[in-house]
Design a protein around this motif. Sequence first.
Motif, short mmCIF file in Angstrom:
data_model
loop_
_atom_site.label_atom_id
_atom_site.label_comp_id
_atom_site.label_asym_id
_atom_site.label_seq_id
_atom_site.Cartn_x
_atom_site.Cartn_y
_atom_site.Cartn_z
N ARG A 78 0.67 -1.28 0.01
CA ARG A 78 0.02 0.00 0.02
C ARG A 78 0.93 1.31 0.03
O ARG A 78 0.45 2.35 0.13
N SER A 79 2.28 1.22 -0.14
CA SER A 79 2.81 2.06 -0.05
C SER A 79 2.92 2.86 -1.23
O SER A 79 2.76 2.35 -2.37
N ARG A 80 3.59 4.06 -1.48
CA ARG A 80 4.08 4.78 -2.69
C ARG A 80 5.06 3.89 -3.60
O ARG A 80 5.74 3.25 -2.77
N GLU A 81 5.28 4.11 -4.66
CA GLU A 81 6.09 3.14 -5.47
C GLU A 81 7.66 3.16 -5.00
O GLU A 81 8.08 2.00 -4.96
N HIS A 82 8.27 4.28 -4.93
CA HIS A 82 9.56 4.42 -4.55
C HIS A 82 9.84 3.83 -3.24
O HIS A 82 10.65 3.07 -2.90
N VAL A 83 8.66 4.21 -2.20
CA VAL A 83 8.79 3.51 -1.02
C VAL A 83 8.70 1.87 -0.99
O VAL A 83 9.55 1.33 -0.23
N GLN A 84 7.88 1.37 -1.72
CA GLN A 84 7.62 0.19 -1.84
C GLN A 84 8.89 -0.50 -2.37
O GLN A 84 9.38 -1.60 -1.98
N TYR A 162 -6.91 -1.51 -7.10
CA TYR A 162 -7.36 -0.77 -6.18
C TYR A 162 -8.90 -0.59 -6.06
O TYR A 162 -9.58 -0.21 -5.00
N ASP B 17 -1.78 17.39 -6.94
CA ASP B 17 -0.26 17.82 -7.04
C ASP B 17 -0.20 19.12 -7.65
O ASP B 17 0.61 19.58 -8.65
#
Lengths: 268, 361
Positions: A78-84, A162, B17
């Motif tokens: 469920r995290s943002r892509e770069h956090v993932q 989602y 954004d």
Amino acid sequence: MRKRVATPYMIWMLIFIIVPLVMVVYFAFTSSSGGFTFDNIIKVKEYTGQFLQSFKIGAISTVICLILGYPMAAIISRSREHVQRTLVMLCMIPMWMNFLLRTYSWMTLLENNGIINNILEYFHLPRLQMINTEGAIILGMVYNFLPFMIMPIYSVMAKIDYRLIEAAQDLGCNSFAVVRRVILPLSVPGVISGITMVFVPSASTFIISKLLGGGDMMIGDIIEAQIQGGANNLNLGAAISLVLMVVVLITMAIMNIFGDTESEVSLI
Amino acid sequence: MKDQNIINLKDIVVEFDGERVLNGLNLFIRDKEFVTLLGPSGCGKTTTLRIIAGFVEPQSGDVLFDSKKINGVPPYKRPVNTIFQRYALFPHLNVYENIAFGLRINKTPEKEIKERVSEMLKLVNLEGFEKRSVSKLSGGQQQRVAIARAVINKPKVLLLDEPLAALDLKLRQSMQLELKKIQQSLGITFVYVTHDQEEALSMSDIIVVMNNGEIQQIGTPTDIYNEPKNAFVADFIGESNIIDGVMNKDFYVTFAGVGFDCVDKGFEENQPVDVVVRPEDIKVVSPDEGQLVATVESCIFKGVHYEMIMDQEGYKWMVHSTKAENVGDQVGIKILPDDIHIMNKSKVEIYSDDAGEGENN
């Protein structure tokens, strides 16, 4: 053409999977002199205790991995892509270091004269018996196998559309109901492969139990002893391995049926 | 008057954004009406729908439901249901369980669930499909399950996000009729999002034309088609000839180098305007009878009519007619005063007073 491309793989599988399996079966049903016998298989009965112990430790480790890994997988997916990407990386990094080395490091931590006990002593606290306990084995297994639980669950969860979650919210689900009615049932395939990937190696491990558990608690240790160690009975080792393999296969088959009915139960 | 507005959006601003998606949107939707939000992709129509559903919170502005403010109320507490693009059916549940989903959440007694699900299956013509897996249904059948799953909860408002976009033309047309029938028989408000102007014209009571996060025009399908308020609406709804003109005085406009009588007034003297003429409103006559003389450049058969491009001193006119003309021939063009639509150049005045559905500043 297709056949020719497949040939090297077929040879590989033949040499490294089929031949060893056949050899295990052969040794299991022969005596040291080479004659056919059931004696080895019958003798396996004597090790029922270690079998049960192995499955118990394997099951406990698997459950702990599931309890830790499932929420982790959910959070990652469920995290943002770069956090993932970062979180997946963090899960994988320990695996870049050799499995043996990692287990040895735990040894130096847990030993009676190890780092943890030295720290305890420094603060005038009583030393703890940690090494050579069941707890140490479980700790080692959870540490080593947790990524194998997280990854399959994560990859299934990341694929959950989602909009299904939005649809569930739209139809009246609060966050708890979304998890129970949509995310949980849809992540069952990931959970099943996670359990398989943790339980099978945990139940049959010998390195972790040898280094952290002293070496005679689990069935893997017994097998090792027959093949490499003092007992030196290749035929008995093969027989125990064969029985272990069969038992694990049956367990997994039951597991998969359970998984199927799981999703069917929610269908009805 | 207030009481019959089931949904009221006031000065809604949404930014993603830093990009403004909705720019001070004002809209009210009357109870039991079929309202369509129509516009090109990125115009903010889906965002508007998601604000009503509760999936998007506006940066500023009020969302009123039955005159009560519902900003911040989570989706699961709102008396609306959504039919999602590509349906979002639950793959782990069969047709029956998908439809029963909302009722199960509300702890409806099993007997009532059974009754209402079979009622729904009848409504959407899927009797006998209860045990089917949703992944084994055709697009049209999945669509029907999605409708039943939403409608069974008796929402006050049903939100539909381009529900027919994934279906082929034939199926789309029959589903349009079916949706309209369902809406009328259930007597609930439909808010329908689409980019397909034909769909909007054939189903809606009220059409809201949107572009760039702003409402361009609100009105009945006939209003919107016959009296577009600006060039964008005219161009988006059906095909149009849009040309520069000058409003010399009331009821008189000059375009394509010729003066025409028209029915519009209230513009400044010699104000530059956009002139819109529908291709089917252009009459082809003999050259000496026409107000304009043009050469036929192309003629394509479109089934119901011929679509012709006519060149008149550099102006290209699109003409629809049931009678074909020979390419290269000289013809006369005649446009009746009623068929000339005059629009302000800038899109300032876009409030449709006769529809009375909303306003836009």
